[in-house]
Scaffold this active site. Structure first.
Site, PDB file in Angstrom:
ATOM      1  N   GLY A   1      -0.114   8.195  -5.691  1.00 42.33           N
ATOM      2  CA  GLY A   1       1.092   7.576  -6.235  1.00 42.33           C
ATOM      3  C   GLY A   1       0.901   6.987  -7.606  1.00 42.33           C
ATOM      4  O   GLY A   1       1.734   6.204  -8.080  1.00 42.33           O
TER       5      GLY A   1
ATOM      6  N   TYR B   1       0.832  -1.196   0.000  1.00 42.69           N
ATOM      7  CA  TYR B   1       0.000   0.000   0.000  1.00 42.69           C
ATOM      8  C   TYR B   1       0.872   1.254   0.000  1.00 42.69           C
ATOM      9  O   TYR B   1       2.015   1.242   0.479  1.00 42.69           O
ATOM     10  CB  TYR B   1      -0.937   0.017   1.212  1.00 42.69           C
ATOM     11  N   GLU B   2       0.295   2.331  -0.516  1.00 45.52           N
ATOM     12  CA  GLU B   2       1.029   3.579  -0.709  1.00 45.52           C
ATOM     13  C   GLU B   2       1.569   4.160   0.590  1.00 45.52           C
ATOM     14  O   GLU B   2       2.530   4.923   0.587  1.00 45.52           O
ATOM     15  CB  GLU B   2       0.127   4.598  -1.410  1.00 45.52           C
ATOM     16  N   SER B   3       0.963   3.813   1.713  1.00 45.80           N
ATOM     17  CA  SER B   3       1.408   4.332   3.003  1.00 45.80           C
ATOM     18  C   SER B   3       2.707   3.694   3.481  1.00 45.80           C
ATOM     19  O   SER B   3       3.240   4.084   4.526  1.00 45.80           O
ATOM     20  CB  SER B   3       0.315   4.128   4.055  1.00 45.80           C
ATOM     21  N   GLY B   4       3.223   2.710   2.737  1.00 43.96           N
ATOM     22  CA  GLY B   4       4.476   2.070   3.110  1.00 43.96           C
ATOM     23  C   GLY B   4       4.315   0.697   3.712  1.00 43.96           C
ATOM     24  O   GLY B   4       5.297   0.067   4.123  1.00 43.96           O
TER      25      GLY B   4
END
Length: 254
Positions: A131, A51-54
């Site tokens: 992203g 996921y884009e949050s890492g």
């Protein structure tokens, strides 16, 4: 099953099947999340969701409502800083499939998630890229799920190009790593292409949908594969898993 099939369920099931044999998926929130979680329970048990949050290797106990939802962190394989995620994981070529949604798509697989209408006075203002640009440029391939298939969303010209596909990027002198959009799942069927230099073409339709109907709902002269298959409808087991295990609270199913 007794409850009628919804469009969200159809799209999620069909999209999940496309993830068979794929290993690492960068998932957007919404239908891409539904599809990846269903794929984990069916065709891709070893799938690793990023996921884009890492968050890497997410194993959420329930569906996340945003990319920053704390439920993503619990039991995840790793949580890394976003610069590492984008600079090393994505740009390092470690993502098999980027799984995105969009408001508009063109024949080459470029996406609009910014505005519908004129930039200065749009009829709808959308969330923007997130992203998406990095996912498009660096994933080996990109899958897109579109809730609506009509000429406004499958547009000959995007109202705004938020996420350029590799064909558009190459025209500007930029060489992306990946093939760009290779699969588009819609309420009418499946569009596909192999990669750079090819337009999206119709390869499959849902039961009861004709080729002419799909072409009429597309804003450009849609190419059609020599053989157009019929998509098998969702099975009872797929729907049961989706409704009871993946999204019992109907966070995204509607």
């Amino acid at each position: 099953m007794s409850t009628p099939l919804t469009s969200s369920e159809l799209l999620s099931v069909v999209a999940s099947r496309e993830l068979a044999s794929r290993r690492t998926v960068f998932a957007g929130i919404g239908l891409p999340t539904l599809a990846t979680e269903l794929a984990r329970l069916t065709v891709a048990p070893d799938i690793e969701v990023v996921y884009e949050s890492g968050v890497c290797g997410a194993h959420p106990s329930r569906l996340p409502e945003t990319i920053a939802d704390a439920v993503l962190v619990t039991d995840a394989e790793a949580v890394i800083p976003m610069p590492v995620l984008f600079g090393c994981v994505l740009q390092g070529g470690h993502i098999d499939v980027g799984f995105l949604g969009a408001a508009q798509i063109d024949r080459w697989g470029s996406l609009n998630t910014s505005v519908i209408g004129d930039w200065d006075s749009p009829s709808v203002r959308l969330p923007g890229s997130g992203g998406g640009v990095e996912v498009m440029a660096n994933s080996r391939e990109v899958f897109v799920v579109m809730r609506r298939h009509h000429p406004r969303s499958f547009a000959a010209e995007l109202d705004f190009c938020t996420t350029p596909g590799p064909d558009r990027a190459l025209a500007e002198g930029i060489r992306p790593l990946g093939a760009g959009v290779t699969r588009v799942v819609t309420e009418l069927g499946i569009l596909a292409r192999e990669g750079v230099g090819e337009e999206l073409r119709l390869v499959a339709v849902h039961p009861g949908v004709t080729v002419d109907r799909v072409r009429a709902a597309t804003g450009w002269d849609l190419r059609v594969a020599g053989t157009v298959e019929e998509v098998p409808p969702p099975t009872r087991d797929e729907l049961r898993l989706l409704r009871e295990d993946v999204d019992p609270d109907r966070v995204y199913l509607r």
